[in-house]
Motif scaffolding. Structure first.
Motif, PDB file in Angstrom:
ATOM      1  N   LEU B 262       0.832  -1.205   0.000  1.00 51.19           N
ATOM      2  CA  LEU B 262       0.000   0.000   0.000  1.00 51.19           C
ATOM      3  C   LEU B 262       0.869   1.257   0.000  1.00 51.19           C
ATOM      4  N   VAL B 266       0.977   3.917  -2.980  1.00 59.22           N
ATOM      5  CA  VAL B 266       0.568   5.314  -2.795  1.00 59.22           C
ATOM      6  C   VAL B 266       1.686   6.221  -3.304  1.00 59.22           C
ATOM      7  N   ARG B 269       1.662   6.237  -6.919  1.00 64.23           N
ATOM      8  CA  ARG B 269       0.311   6.533  -7.388  1.00 64.23           C
ATOM      9  C   ARG B 269      -0.232   5.431  -8.281  1.00 64.23           C
ATOM     10  N   LEU B 271      -2.918   3.579  -8.593  1.00 62.76           N
ATOM     11  CA  LEU B 271      -4.229   3.732  -7.948  1.00 62.76           C
ATOM     12  C   LEU B 271      -5.092   2.471  -7.946  1.00 62.76           C
ATOM     13  N   VAL B 274      -4.116   0.642  -4.864  1.00 61.38           N
ATOM     14  CA  VAL B 274      -4.578   1.344  -3.664  1.00 61.38           C
ATOM     15  C   VAL B 274      -6.067   1.099  -3.448  1.00 61.38           C
ATOM     16  N   GLN B 275      -6.814   1.258  -4.531  1.00 59.35           N
ATOM     17  CA  GLN B 275      -8.256   1.081  -4.450  1.00 59.35           C
ATOM     18  C   GLN B 275      -8.624  -0.326  -3.995  1.00 59.35           C
ATOM     19  N   VAL B 278      -7.904  -0.806  -0.268  1.00 61.64           N
ATOM     20  CA  VAL B 278      -8.873  -0.118   0.580  1.00 61.64           C
ATOM     21  C   VAL B 278     -10.167  -0.923   0.680  1.00 61.64           C
TER      22      VAL B 278
END
Lengths: 285, 310
Positions: B262, B266, B269, B271, B274-275, B278
């Motif tokens: 993670l 981050v 980037r 993403l 990351v998504q 989460v």
């Protein structure tokens, strides 16, 4: 004169020595933060490649009290600057948290019904969602800048303030003074700001003293993993991250800022607990 | 058993999930053009077109929201642009490492903290009590990355008996395990202590003692089960937060789990990754909370029969 002496005696009788030491430490770091410009022996970003990685003076170094880093920057100056950055960011963050949480709590208590339901669902949601993850998500999508970072810190822990403020406002609404000023025609804003808030501020202040050390830990953690304060600015967490790379040879580079973080959060936690035990009427001894 | 209690809890858990997915969607949309944000800078026009149609970006907002949901439900989180592999594959590699480390840490903490908390509550104001409270304050104020660094200095640099980073052998897990474990011990033992103290003052404990039951029988048969509820809550909360809790620790020890993934994602980037993390994380938390709620209902009949409960 005698009276004054008694007051001092009284203070020491009420304040245990450990708490006293903790208070002195907190005042000291705040003074360092406020006057950092005047007490930094050198420019914290000035490099000196001839005198790199010097040990602290008490370990035989000749380049300043805490030595220098891999770019020859003076560690003591960087530490002072970091104390300033970390405390300022954590302090502003805590104020945002307290204001945001209290306002949300008051709004929920004032409007009740559906507004209250929605806001309290948000509070539950925030309890379920770790702050760290939310912060990383936002930082990933929007990139890092100091204003966004401080606002994010402001979100950490708001729900505690919201719950407290809501509960206290609900019971205060029934109190004689609130009913009386309402009868006199005061606006809701005036009632909350001028009458209810001063009556519940003790508990908000206690919560603030408990939230502040958490803020320091959150800020230093995020800066430690490289997603908080960005160079050339420095914080206690980013200093430690930098020192992590030199553990094998220059261990003090990570340990010095670490000790400052630990002692500061420790001092604030024990003072915060002590204040709560002595100020907060809801704590039963 | 009151079925409405459990249904209510499940509904609440699902609702929290909806909020999480919506929150991620809003953040994603707020960046402007998700295609630009999610794809690497050297993405071809074809890549962009494919991405747009996959996430329905050419459709109105409410349809995008629907498409988003469909993709999430299908477990379709897209590709990591750094690895050029599906995010789910990367997660399958990283997740076991995190679960392994964090589960052991929690088990380690429970084994030490619960007897410690019970002992402290039974011997108030003695050394063990002060020691327990001291550990709690220490664990609360000590940032775990600093504790980790101190342990590395002692065991890796000074004594040279344990490795400071990586996950290749059983030796690698000891330092991260100690670091996370010590922090959990602080909070678990404090909770066990205060929970035991409040239970020990209850009339039914006095009755049990007066009835002539042995000390151990009273403590382990009557007091501890009743004191267990707040303790289970706090343990449940950490189980739900294993990924969140692993972020800093995995960075300190270069442990190749989801937390470190993670952080690097981050930073780069990346993403899609990351998504996905989460979402995964929210599912873990919501499920852990749900399990705690259900356990509550089973452990304490008052909760599931009374409206609202504790």
């Amino acid at each position: 004169m005698l009276k004054q002496k008694n007051a001092v005696k009284e203070f020491f009788r009420k304040v245990p020595p450990l708490i006293f030491i903790a208070i002195v430490w907190i005042i000291a770091v705040f003074l360092i933060a406020i006057f950092h410009k005047f007490i930094m022996p050198q420019d914290p970003v000035a490099t000196d490649l001839v005198n790199r990685l010097a040990p602290p003076s008490f370990m035989g170094g000749d380049q300043g009290f805490f030595g220098t880093d891999a770019l020859g920057r003076d560690t003591l100056s960087r530490l002072i600057r970091s104390i300033y950055t970390s405390l300022t960011v954590a302090f502003i963050g805590s104020i945002i948290t307290a204001v945001l949480g209290t306002i949300v709590g008051f709004i929920a208590a004032h409007f009740k019904g559906i507004v209250d339901e929605i806001l309290m669902t948000l509070v539950d949601f925030q309890y379920a969602m770790p702050f760290m993850i939310m912060a990383l998500l936002v930082l990933a999508f929007f990139g890092n800048n100091i204003i966004l970072f401080v606002i994010l810190l402001g979100i950490q822990g708001w729900m505690r303030f919201a719950r407290l403020a809501r509960g206290m406002a609900l019971s205060a609404q029934e109190d004689g003074y609130a009913v009386a000023v309402k009868q006199l025609g005061a606006t809701p804003f005036r009632i909350y700001a001028r009458h209810i808030f001063p009556n519940v501020s003790n508990i908000i202040i206690v919560q603030f003293t408990l939230n502040f050390p958490q803020k320091i830990i959150v800020e230093t953690s995020l800066s430690f993993i490289g997603l908080g304060i960005q160079p050339p600015e420095t914080s206690l967490g980013s200093m430690m991250a930098y020192g992590r790379g030199y553990l094998m040879s220059q261990w003090w580079m990570a340990v010095i800022p670490g000790i400052v973080i630990f002692l500061t959060t420790l001092a604030m936690s024990i003072v915060g607990d002590w204040v709560r035990d002595n100020l907060d009427p809801t704590v039963v001894k | 058993m009151h079925i409405t209690y459990f249904l209510g809890k499940i509904a609440r858990a699902l609702f929290t999930m909806v909020l999480v997915v919506t929150f991620v969607f809003v953040v994603l949309r707020a960046t402007g053009d998700p295609a630009q944000a999610m794809l690497p800078e050297d993405a071809t026009q074809q890549d962009i077109e494919h991405f747009r149609s996959m996430w329905g970006l050419d459709k109105p907002l409410y349809e995008q929201y629907g498409v988003y949901w469909l993709n999430i439900l299908k477990g379709n989180f897209g590709q990591s642009y750094r690895d050029r592999r599906p995010v789910t594959d990367i997660m399958a590699e990283r997740l076991p490492k995190t679960v392994y480390l964090m589960t052991l840490s929690i088990v380690f903490a429970v084994i030490i903290a619960i007897p410690m908390g019970v002992k402290a509550a039974l011997n108030r104001n003695t050394f063990i009590d002060r020691f327990t409270m001291g550990t709690a304050v220490f664990g609360f104020s000590m940032p775990n990355f600093f504790l980790g660094i101190l342990l590395i200095l002692l065991f890796s640099v000074k004594l040279k008996i344990l490795p400071s980073s990586g996950s290749d052998s059983w030796k690698h897990i000891i330092l991260p395990l100690l670091t996370t474990g010590l922090a959990y011990i602080g909070s678990y033992s404090r909770f066990t202590r205060s929970s035991m103290l409040s239970v020990l003052n209850k009339p039914y404990i006095r009755t049990a003692i007066a009835g002539g039951l042995s000390r151990n029988r009273v403590i382990y048969g009557h007091a501890l089960p009743n004191a267990a509820i707040p303790v289970i809550t706090i343990i449940g909360a950490t189980v739900g937060r294993i990924i969140a809790g692993s972020i800093v620790i995995e960075t300190v020890f270069a442990w190749p789990g989801v937390g470190r993934l993670l952080v690097t994602s981050v930073g780069a980037r990346d993403l899609s990754v990351v998504q996905a993390i989460v979402m995964l994380l929210s599912i873990t938390i919501v499920t852990a909370n749900l399990i705690v709620d259900i356990l509550y209902g089973i452990l304490d009949p008052r909760i599931r029969t009374k409206k609202g409960g504790v």
